[in-house]
Design a protein around this motif. Structure first.
Motif, mmCIF file in Angstrom:
data_model
loop_
_atom_site.group_PDB
_atom_site.id
_atom_site.type_symbol
_atom_site.label_atom_id
_atom_site.label_comp_id
_atom_site.label_asym_id
_atom_site.label_seq_id
_atom_site.Cartn_x
_atom_site.Cartn_y
_atom_site.Cartn_z
ATOM 1 N N LEU A 228 -2.758 6.667 -3.814
ATOM 2 C CA LEU A 228 -3.962 5.922 -3.426
ATOM 3 C C LEU A 228 -4.535 5.127 -4.596
ATOM 4 C CD1 LEU A 228 -5.821 8.513 -1.167
ATOM 5 C CD2 LEU A 228 -4.745 6.385 -0.437
ATOM 6 N N ARG A 229 -4.207 5.559 -5.810
ATOM 7 C CA ARG A 229 -4.776 4.878 -6.981
ATOM 8 C C ARG A 229 -4.318 3.421 -7.055
ATOM 9 N NH1 ARG A 229 -3.600 7.655 -12.587
ATOM 10 N NH2 ARG A 229 -1.467 7.122 -11.910
ATOM 11 N N LEU A 259 -7.876 -5.863 3.005
ATOM 12 C CA LEU A 259 -7.589 -5.344 4.341
ATOM 13 C C LEU A 259 -6.173 -4.771 4.400
ATOM 14 C CD1 LEU A 259 -8.478 -5.003 7.257
ATOM 15 C CD2 LEU A 259 -7.632 -7.308 7.719
ATOM 16 N N GLU A 260 -5.248 -5.470 3.769
ATOM 17 C CA GLU A 260 -3.865 -4.981 3.781
ATOM 18 C C GLU A 260 -3.742 -3.640 3.058
ATOM 19 O OE1 GLU A 260 0.550 -6.416 2.213
ATOM 20 O OE2 GLU A 260 -1.135 -7.832 2.208
ATOM 21 N N GLU A 261 -4.399 -3.527 1.908
ATOM 22 C CA GLU A 261 -4.343 -2.277 1.154
ATOM 23 C C GLU A 261 -5.055 -1.149 1.900
ATOM 24 O OE1 GLU A 261 -2.532 -1.782 -1.347
ATOM 25 O OE2 GLU A 261 -1.964 -3.850 -1.754
ATOM 26 N N SER A 262 -6.182 -1.472 2.548
ATOM 27 C CA SER A 262 -6.909 -0.438 3.290
ATOM 28 C C SER A 262 -6.088 0.050 4.479
ATOM 29 C CB SER A 262 -8.261 -0.966 3.754
ATOM 30 O OG SER A 262 -8.106 -2.015 4.701
ATOM 31 N N GLU A 263 -5.357 -0.864 5.136
ATOM 32 C CA GLU A 263 -4.503 -0.450 6.249
ATOM 33 C C GLU A 263 -3.379 0.449 5.749
ATOM 34 O OE1 GLU A 263 -3.193 -4.023 8.078
ATOM 35 O OE2 GLU A 263 -5.020 -4.292 9.278
ATOM 36 N N ARG A 264 -2.864 0.141 4.562
ATOM 37 C CA ARG A 264 -1.809 0.971 3.993
ATOM 38 C C ARG A 264 -2.339 2.373 3.693
ATOM 39 N NH1 ARG A 264 0.373 2.280 -1.017
ATOM 40 N NH2 ARG A 264 2.653 2.499 -1.013
ATOM 41 N N MET A 265 -3.532 2.452 3.113
ATOM 42 C CA MET A 265 -4.118 3.758 2.821
ATOM 43 C C MET A 265 -4.437 4.517 4.106
ATOM 44 S SD MET A 265 -6.603 3.157 -0.472
ATOM 45 C CE MET A 265 -7.564 1.867 0.314
ATOM 46 N N LEU A 266 -4.942 3.792 5.110
ATOM 47 C CA LEU A 266 -5.264 4.439 6.384
ATOM 48 C C LEU A 266 -4.001 4.980 7.044
ATOM 49 C CD1 LEU A 266 -7.390 5.111 8.504
ATOM 50 C CD2 LEU A 266 -6.995 2.852 9.519
ATOM 51 N N ALA A 267 -2.913 4.246 6.946
ATOM 52 C CA ALA A 267 -1.648 4.705 7.520
ATOM 53 C C ALA A 267 -1.183 5.988 6.837
ATOM 54 C CB ALA A 267 -0.585 3.618 7.405
#
Length: 435
Positions: A228-229, A259-267
Motif C-alpha cells: 500500500l505504501r 483514482l487509479e491507485e485508489s481502485e488498486r488499493m480497494l481491489a
C-alpha cells in the motif's frame, strides 16, 4: 497444601464421614436385631426343653431341673419363675421382671410365658448383656471407622498432591508463555494416552495454530503495508503536483492517477476481505449438489481466448459426471485462479492439462502446465497471503489468488498441494470430497 487440594480433601472427608455414619448406623441396627433374634431363639429353645421334660417326666421334673440350673440362670442373665395353679411361687431365680402380655419389655428384655400342666412357667432374658455387647461393638466400630477415615484422608491428600502436581506445573508453564511466547511447547507431565497428556498435546496444537495465525497476520500486515505504501506515495506525489499546477488538464490527470491507485488499493483490500471471509465462514446451507466437471469447464471458458492468443494448448481429461456438494461460484473461483496462474507463467507454444479422476471418496483435480516452475525456496510460501516470489513480482496481482484458492478448498473439507521444479512446470492437485 494448595487451595484446590484443601477443598478436594475437605469435600472427600465430609463425604467419607457421612458414608461412615450411615454405614455405622445401619451396621449397629442390623447387629442389634441379630442379637435380639438370637436371644429370642435361646428362650424358645429353653422353653421347648421344658415342654419336652414335662411331656417325658411329668410336672414335678420341671422344678427339679430349675433347681439344678439355678446357678446357670443367675450367671447368664436369665430369669425363671414357676407358679402353681393356686398362684403360689414355687421357684424364682434371676432379675425380677414384670409379667407382660408382650414378648419384649420397654427395656428390651424378652419374656415367654406358658402353661406346663397346671403350673405357669415364665422365662425371661435381661437386655443387660445384649446392651453390653452392643456397646462393645459400637466402640470397636467407631474406632475402626475413625482409623479408616484418617487413613483415607491421608491417602486422598497424597493422591490429590500427586494428581494435581502435573496440573500445577502445566499452569505455571502456561503463565510463562506471556514472557516466552507461544512457540514454546508445553512439556508432557504424564503419559500421552492419559487425559492430561491429551490435553497438553491439544494445547500445544492450539498454541502452534495461534502462533501461526499471529505470524501470518504479522506477515500479512507487513506485506499489505509494503504494497500500500507505493500507491499511497504515488497518490501523494500526484496530489502535490496538482497543487503546484493550475493547469486544468494536469489537475484532471492527477485526479485520474489518484483514482487509479485508489481502485488498486480497494481491489487488494477486497481480496483480503474475501480470503478472510472464506477462512472464517462458508455457510453449508449455500452448498448444492453440482457436477464438478461442468464447473471446471465453465471456469476454463473464460481463458480459452487468452490461451489461443498465447498459442498455449489447453486440454481436458475429465469424466462426464463428477458429483460434489459445493458452493459452485466459489469452486469456479478456485479453477479460474489456478488456470489464470498457469497461463501467466506458461510461455507461448506451451501446454496446460486439466485432468480429474476418482480416488476413493475424493475427486483429484490436477492442473499441470509446462511453464517456468516455482523456485524451491518459494514453494512453502505460495499459499501465504500477499506472498509473491521473485518471478511473480513481474506480473500484475496482489499475491492473494492462491490464498483464496486454499481457503475455499479447505472450506469444502478438501486439500490442495503443489508439485513443481524450476524450469519443469507446475502441477496443482485439488482433493475434494465426492458425493
Amino acid at each position: 497444601m494448595t487451595p484446590t487440594k484443601q477443598v478436594l480433601t475437605l469435600w472427600f472427608g465430609v463425604i467419607m464421614m457421612v458414608i461412615a455414619s450411615v454405614l455405622g448406623a445401619v451396621s449397629y441396627h442390623l447387629f442389634e436385631e441379630e442379637l435380639v433374634s438370637r436371644d429370642a431363639q435361646l428362650l424358645i429353645v429353653i422353653n421347648n426343653n421344658m415342654q419336652r421334660i414335662y411331656n417325658s417326666s411329668g410336672q414335678g421334673k420341671i422344678l427339679t431341673v430349675l433347681e439344678r440350673d439355678r446357678y446357670f440362670l443367675r450367671l447368664s442373665g436369665y430369669s425363671a419363675s414357676l407358679w402353681s395353679d393356686d398362684g403360689d411361687l414355687l421357684f424364682h431365680e434371676g432379675v425380677d421382671l414384670p409379667f407382660s402380655a408382650t414378648e419384649r419389655l420397654d427395656d428390651g428384655s424378652l419374656v415367654i410365658k406358658q402353661l406346663v400342666g397346671s403350673q405357669t412357667l415364665v422365662l425371661s432374658l435381661s437386655s443387660t448383656l445384649r446392651y453390653e455387647e452392643l456397646a462393645s461393638f459400637r466402640n470397636v466400630m467407631l474406632l475402626t471407622l475413625m482409623t479408616l477415615w484418617i487413613i483415607s484422608i491421608l491417602l486422598v491428600a497424597w493422591l490429590n498432591d500427586r494428581m494435581l502436581r502435573p496440573i500445577r506445573k502445566l499452569v505455571e508453564h502456561v503463565k510463562t508463555l506471556q514472557r516466552k511466547g507461544l512457540q514454546d511447547q508445553l512439556p508432557l507431565s504424564s503419559s500421552r494416552n492419559s487425559e492430561l497428556g491429551q490435553l497438553t498435546l491439544l494445547l500445544n496444537q492450539q498454541m502452534n495454530r495461534i502462533d501461526q495465525l499471529i505470524r501470518s497476520l504479522e506477515d500479512t500486515l507487513n506485506a499489505a503495508a509494503h504494497d500500500l505504501r507505493t500507491p499511497l506515495t504515488r497518490m501523494r506525489l500526484s496530489a502535490e503536483k496538482a497543487m503546484n499546477n493550475n493547469d486544468p488538464k494536469a489537475l484532471k490527470e492527477s485526479l485520474m492517477d489518484c483514482l487509479e491507485e485508489s481502485e488498486r488499493m480497494l481491489a487488494m483490500v477486497n481480496s483480503l476481505l474475501d480470503v478472510a471471509a472464506v477462512e472464517q465462514h462458508l455457510d453449508a446451507r449455500d452448498r448444492t449438489q453440482a457436477n464438478l466437471s461442468d464447473l471446471i469447464t465453465e471456469a476454463a471458458q473464460l481463458y480459452e481466448y487468452l490461451a489461443e492468443e498465447k498459442h498455449i494448448q489447453l486440454s481436458f481429461e475429465l469424466p462426464g459426471t463428477m458429483n460434489i456438494l459445493a458452493c459452485p461460484n466459489r469452486l469456479r473461483q478456485v479453477f479460474a485462479n489456478l488456470l489464470d496462474n498457469a497461463l501467466k507463467f506458461t510461455p507461448e507454444q506451451g501446454s496446460i492439462l486439466v485432468s480429474a479422476r476418482r480416488e476413493g471418496d475424493l475427486w483429484r483435480v490436477s492442473i499441470k502446465d509446462s511453464g517456468s516452475g516455482i523456485a524451491t525456496s518459494d514453494l512453502p510460501h505460495i499459499f501465504d497471503r500477499l506472498y509473491r516470489g521473485d518471478v511473480s513480482r513481474k506480473t500484475p496481482g496482489f499475491g492473494l489468488g492462491l490464498s483464496l484458492v486454499k481457503a475455499i478448498v479447505e472450506a469444502h473439507n478438501g486439500k490442495i498441494n503443489v508439485e513443481s521444479k524450476k524450469g519443469q512446470g507446475t502441477e496443482f492437485n485439488c482433493l475434494l470430497p465426492a458425493v
